[in-house]
Design an enzyme around this catalytic site. Structure first.
Site, PDB file in Angstrom:
ATOM      1  N   ARG A  77       4.121  -0.234  -8.119  1.00  0.00           N
ATOM      2  CA  ARG A  77       5.099  -0.724  -9.163  1.00  0.00           C
ATOM      3  C   ARG A  77       6.334   0.324  -9.012  1.00  0.00           C
ATOM      4  O   ARG A  77       7.311   0.261  -9.811  1.00  0.00           O
ATOM      5  CB  ARG A  77       4.487  -1.171 -10.654  1.00  0.00           C
ATOM      6  CG  ARG A  77       3.904  -2.110 -10.553  1.00  0.00           C
ATOM      7  CD  ARG A  77       3.381  -2.657 -11.835  1.00  0.00           C
ATOM      8  NE  ARG A  77       2.798  -3.890 -12.187  1.00  0.00           N
ATOM      9  CZ  ARG A  77       1.605  -4.021 -12.376  1.00  0.00           C
ATOM     10  NH1 ARG A  77       0.732  -3.147 -12.223  1.00  0.00           N
ATOM     11  NH2 ARG A  77       1.158  -5.579 -12.643  1.00  0.00           N
ATOM     12  N   SER A 117       2.176   4.432  -7.309  1.00  0.00           N
ATOM     13  CA  SER A 117       1.879   3.164  -7.711  1.00  0.00           C
ATOM     14  C   SER A 117       2.896   1.954  -6.938  1.00  0.00           C
ATOM     15  O   SER A 117       4.032   2.459  -6.810  1.00  0.00           O
ATOM     16  CB  SER A 117       2.243   2.982  -9.085  1.00  0.00           C
ATOM     17  OG  SER A 117       2.057   1.648  -9.474  1.00  0.00           O
ATOM     18  N   LEU A 165       0.606  -1.046   0.075  1.00  0.00           N
ATOM     19  CA  LEU A 165       0.045  -0.020  -0.073  1.00  0.00           C
ATOM     20  C   LEU A 165       0.837   1.257  -0.144  1.00  0.00           C
ATOM     21  O   LEU A 165       1.896   1.174   0.368  1.00  0.00           O
ATOM     22  CB  LEU A 165      -0.921  -0.192   1.176  1.00  0.00           C
ATOM     23  CG  LEU A 165      -1.752  -1.248   1.318  1.00  0.00           C
ATOM     24  CD1 LEU A 165      -2.681  -1.351   2.851  1.00  0.00           C
ATOM     25  CD2 LEU A 165      -2.672  -1.227   0.275  1.00  0.00           C
ATOM     26  N   HIS A 166       0.334   2.217  -0.563  1.00  0.00           N
ATOM     27  CA  HIS A 166       0.913   3.555  -0.675  1.00  0.00           C
ATOM     28  C   HIS A 166      -0.306   4.918  -0.376  1.00  0.00           C
ATOM     29  O   HIS A 166      -1.291   4.232   0.272  1.00  0.00           O
ATOM     30  CB  HIS A 166       1.536   3.890  -1.765  1.00  0.00           C
ATOM     31  CG  HIS A 166       0.649   3.679  -3.218  1.00  0.00           C
ATOM     32  ND1 HIS A 166      -0.540   4.376  -3.394  1.00  0.00           N
ATOM     33  CD2 HIS A 166       0.675   2.680  -4.144  1.00  0.00           C
ATOM     34  CE1 HIS A 166      -1.019   4.135  -4.546  1.00  0.00           C
ATOM     35  NE2 HIS A 166      -0.352   3.056  -4.852  1.00  0.00           N
ATOM     36  N   GLU A 167       0.398   6.051  -0.177  1.00  0.00           N
ATOM     37  CA  GLU A 167      -0.631   7.057   0.086  1.00  0.00           C
ATOM     38  C   GLU A 167      -1.921   7.090  -0.591  1.00  0.00           C
ATOM     39  O   GLU A 167      -2.938   7.249  -0.051  1.00  0.00           O
ATOM     40  CB  GLU A 167       0.044   8.419  -0.102  1.00  0.00           C
ATOM     41  CG  GLU A 167      -0.168   9.593   0.568  1.00  0.00           C
ATOM     42  CD  GLU A 167      -0.332   9.302   2.154  1.00  0.00           C
ATOM     43  OE1 GLU A 167      -1.448   9.562   2.577  1.00  0.00           O
ATOM     44  OE2 GLU A 167       0.404   8.512   2.712  1.00  0.00           O
ATOM     45  N   HIS A 186      -3.641   4.479  -1.668  1.00  0.00           N
ATOM     46  CA  HIS A 186      -4.663   3.690  -1.041  1.00  0.00           C
ATOM     47  C   HIS A 186      -5.120   3.996   0.314  1.00  0.00           C
ATOM     48  O   HIS A 186      -6.449   4.102   0.404  1.00  0.00           O
ATOM     49  CB  HIS A 186      -4.042   2.322  -0.884  1.00  0.00           C
ATOM     50  CG  HIS A 186      -3.421   1.398  -1.947  1.00  0.00           C
ATOM     51  ND1 HIS A 186      -2.135   1.072  -2.203  1.00  0.00           N
ATOM     52  CD2 HIS A 186      -3.895   0.828  -2.960  1.00  0.00           C
ATOM     53  CE1 HIS A 186      -1.868   0.417  -3.269  1.00  0.00           C
ATOM     54  NE2 HIS A 186      -3.125   0.001  -3.701  1.00  0.00           N
ATOM     55  N   GLN A 194      -8.514   7.058  -9.657  1.00  0.00           N
ATOM     56  CA  GLN A 194      -8.368   7.520 -11.067  1.00  0.00           C
ATOM     57  C   GLN A 194      -7.047   7.215 -11.738  1.00  0.00           C
ATOM     58  O   GLN A 194      -7.322   7.177 -12.709  1.00  0.00           O
ATOM     59  CB  GLN A 194      -8.627   9.133 -10.915  1.00  0.00           C
ATOM     60  CG  GLN A 194      -8.477   9.746 -12.348  1.00  0.00           C
ATOM     61  CD  GLN A 194      -9.665   9.647 -13.466  1.00  0.00           C
ATOM     62  OE1 GLN A 194     -10.677   9.085 -12.801  1.00  0.00           O
ATOM     63  NE2 GLN A 194      -9.332   9.604 -14.644  1.00  0.00           N
ATOM     64  N   LYS A 195      -6.055   6.956 -11.149  1.00  0.00           N
ATOM     65  CA  LYS A 195      -4.872   6.685 -11.863  1.00  0.00           C
ATOM     66  C   LYS A 195      -5.014   5.411 -12.882  1.00  0.00           C
ATOM     67  O   LYS A 195      -4.647   5.621 -14.055  1.00  0.00           O
ATOM     68  CB  LYS A 195      -3.503   6.144 -10.932  1.00  0.00           C
ATOM     69  CG  LYS A 195      -2.397   6.024 -11.766  1.00  0.00           C
ATOM     70  CD  LYS A 195      -1.327   5.311 -10.872  1.00  0.00           C
ATOM     71  CE  LYS A 195      -1.562   3.968 -10.480  1.00  0.00           C
ATOM     72  NZ  LYS A 195      -0.834   2.924 -11.533  1.00  0.00           N
ATOM     73  N   GLN A 206      -5.528 -11.434 -13.362  1.00  0.00           N
ATOM     74  CA  GLN A 206      -5.340 -10.288 -14.100  1.00  0.00           C
ATOM     75  C   GLN A 206      -3.887 -10.024 -14.589  1.00  0.00           C
ATOM     76  O   GLN A 206      -3.627  -9.126 -15.347  1.00  0.00           O
ATOM     77  CB  GLN A 206      -5.931  -9.028 -13.494  1.00  0.00           C
ATOM     78  CG  GLN A 206      -4.925  -8.781 -12.247  1.00  0.00           C
ATOM     79  CD  GLN A 206      -5.609  -7.642 -11.236  1.00  0.00           C
ATOM     80  OE1 GLN A 206      -6.562  -7.840 -10.764  1.00  0.00           O
ATOM     81  NE2 GLN A 206      -5.123  -6.310 -11.411  1.00  0.00           N
TER      82      GLN A 206
HETATM   83  O1  PAF Z   1      -6.245  -1.881  -8.962  1.00  0.00           O
HETATM   84  C1  PAF Z   1      -5.705  -2.857  -8.243  1.00  0.00           C
HETATM   85  O2  PAF Z   1      -5.177  -3.000  -7.373  1.00  0.00           O
HETATM   86  C2  PAF Z   1      -6.366  -4.214  -8.634  1.00  0.00           C
HETATM   87  O3  PAF Z   1      -6.567  -4.292 -10.200  1.00  0.00           O
HETATM   88  C3  PAF Z   1      -7.884  -4.608  -8.109  1.00  0.00           C
HETATM   89  C4  PAF Z   1      -8.886  -3.679  -8.316  1.00  0.00           C
HETATM   90  C5  PAF Z   1      -7.720  -4.694  -6.527  1.00  0.00           C
HETATM   91  C6  PAF Z   1      -8.298  -6.115  -8.746  1.00  0.00           C
HETATM   92  O4  PAF Z   1      -7.559  -6.914  -8.260  1.00  0.00           O
END
Ligand code: PAF
Length: 277
Positions: free
Chosen positions: A184, A182, A30-32, A34, A145-146, A58
């Site tokens: 990443r 992000s 998690l980051h700011e 989230h 929105q990112k 995904q």
């Molecule tokens: O944006 C994300 O982190 C993912 O795509 C999500 C919405 C948690 C679904 O796995």
């Protein structure tokens, strides 16, 4: 803060919730950005639920599922201080047992942008979000929105399938130099990190050109391409100016458009966007 490690536990905790439930689905690390979603969920509901699940469906086989950054202890500490009530941390086999065979697919808007570069991505996202919505039963679900196309796809799925929740899209949270937050970003080397704000600079260039009266999308995209190409390590996947509803490319900017881009900078592939008009 309570934690649920199985679907059963989550359903049990949900059955005890009174008042509206706000839900933030995440893949952890998690980051700011989230935490802003969590804080909004907390402000607008009685109960804030966050899920942490790196959703394998995904990711394409060549993508970074195995390497995706994970740090559950750190995430739980951050969520506790953000006032989260329930954290749902299901396992892969819980979500996708061996005989799992059902998929949720939004057509149309998933063919463009991210969907063109990552053809199986959105089916994984919509499937996991449908499952999470069925398990958590939120009144409101919060997305950033990112990942603009993801938010639009989820809104479309919720509308088309008459799901009983509201999708809230919150603004992108940025580092001081403009880089969109992000999970990443952690992959960036110090050198790449220095160059990474070029994505936001290119979006700002589009905003400035548009504000000065330029409506030719090709001209704006060319200027953005030139700016990003000044960073030798940058490999542009796409730069798009598209109708906000259909995500089809526009030549002449008239109504609201989504200006978005995906750029590989060394190992990570970064995405960002703004809305014009
Ligand atoms: O944006 C994300 O982190 C993912 O795509 C999500 C919405 C948690 C679904 O796995």
């Amino acid at each position: 803060m309570q934690t649920a490690h199985s679907i059963e536990e989550m359903k049990h905790l949900r059955s005890k919730c009174r008042g509206s439930v706000g839900f933030v689905p995440t893949m952890g690390y998690l980051h700011e950005g989230h935490l802003e979603l969590v804080s909004q969920a907390k402000n607008e509901n009685y109960v804030a639920v966050v899920s942490i699940f790196v959703n394998p469906t995904q990711f394409a086989p060549h993508e970074d599922f195995k390497a995706y950054p994970r740090d559950l202890d750190r995430d739980l500490t951050l969520l506790e201080s953000a006032g989260t009530d329930i954290v749902f941390i299901p396992g892969d086999k819980d979500m996708y047992p061996a005989d799992y065979d059902t998929w949720v697919e939004v057509k149309g808007i998933t063919r463009h942008l991210e969907g063109r570069s990552r053809p199986t991505h959105f089916q994984g996202v919509t499937t996991v979000c449908s499952k999470l919505f069925n398990i958590v039963e939120p009144n409101k679900a919060y997305f950033g929105q990112k990942d603009a196309q993801q938010a639009l796809v989820i809104q479309k799925m919720v509308a088309d399938l008459n799901m009983n929740l509201e999708v809230i899209v919150a603004p992108t949270i940025r580092e001081k130099d403009g880089l969109a937050m992000s999970s990443r970003n952690v992959y960036l080397t110090p050198e790449e990190r220095k160059s990474a704000p070029v994505l936001y600079k290119a979006l700002q260039l589009a905003r400035d050109m548009h504000a000065k009266g330029e409506s030719d999308a090709i001209l704006i995209k060319n200027a953005m391409t030139k700016l990003i190409s000044s960073v030798p390590a940058a490999r542009i996947d796409y730069i798009s100016i598209a109708d906000i509803g259909t995500l089809q490319e526009v030549n002449d900017i008239r109504g609201r458009v989504l200006v978005s881009l995906a750029v590989k900078l060394g190992k990570p592939r970064l995405v960002d966007n703004i809305i014009l008009g």
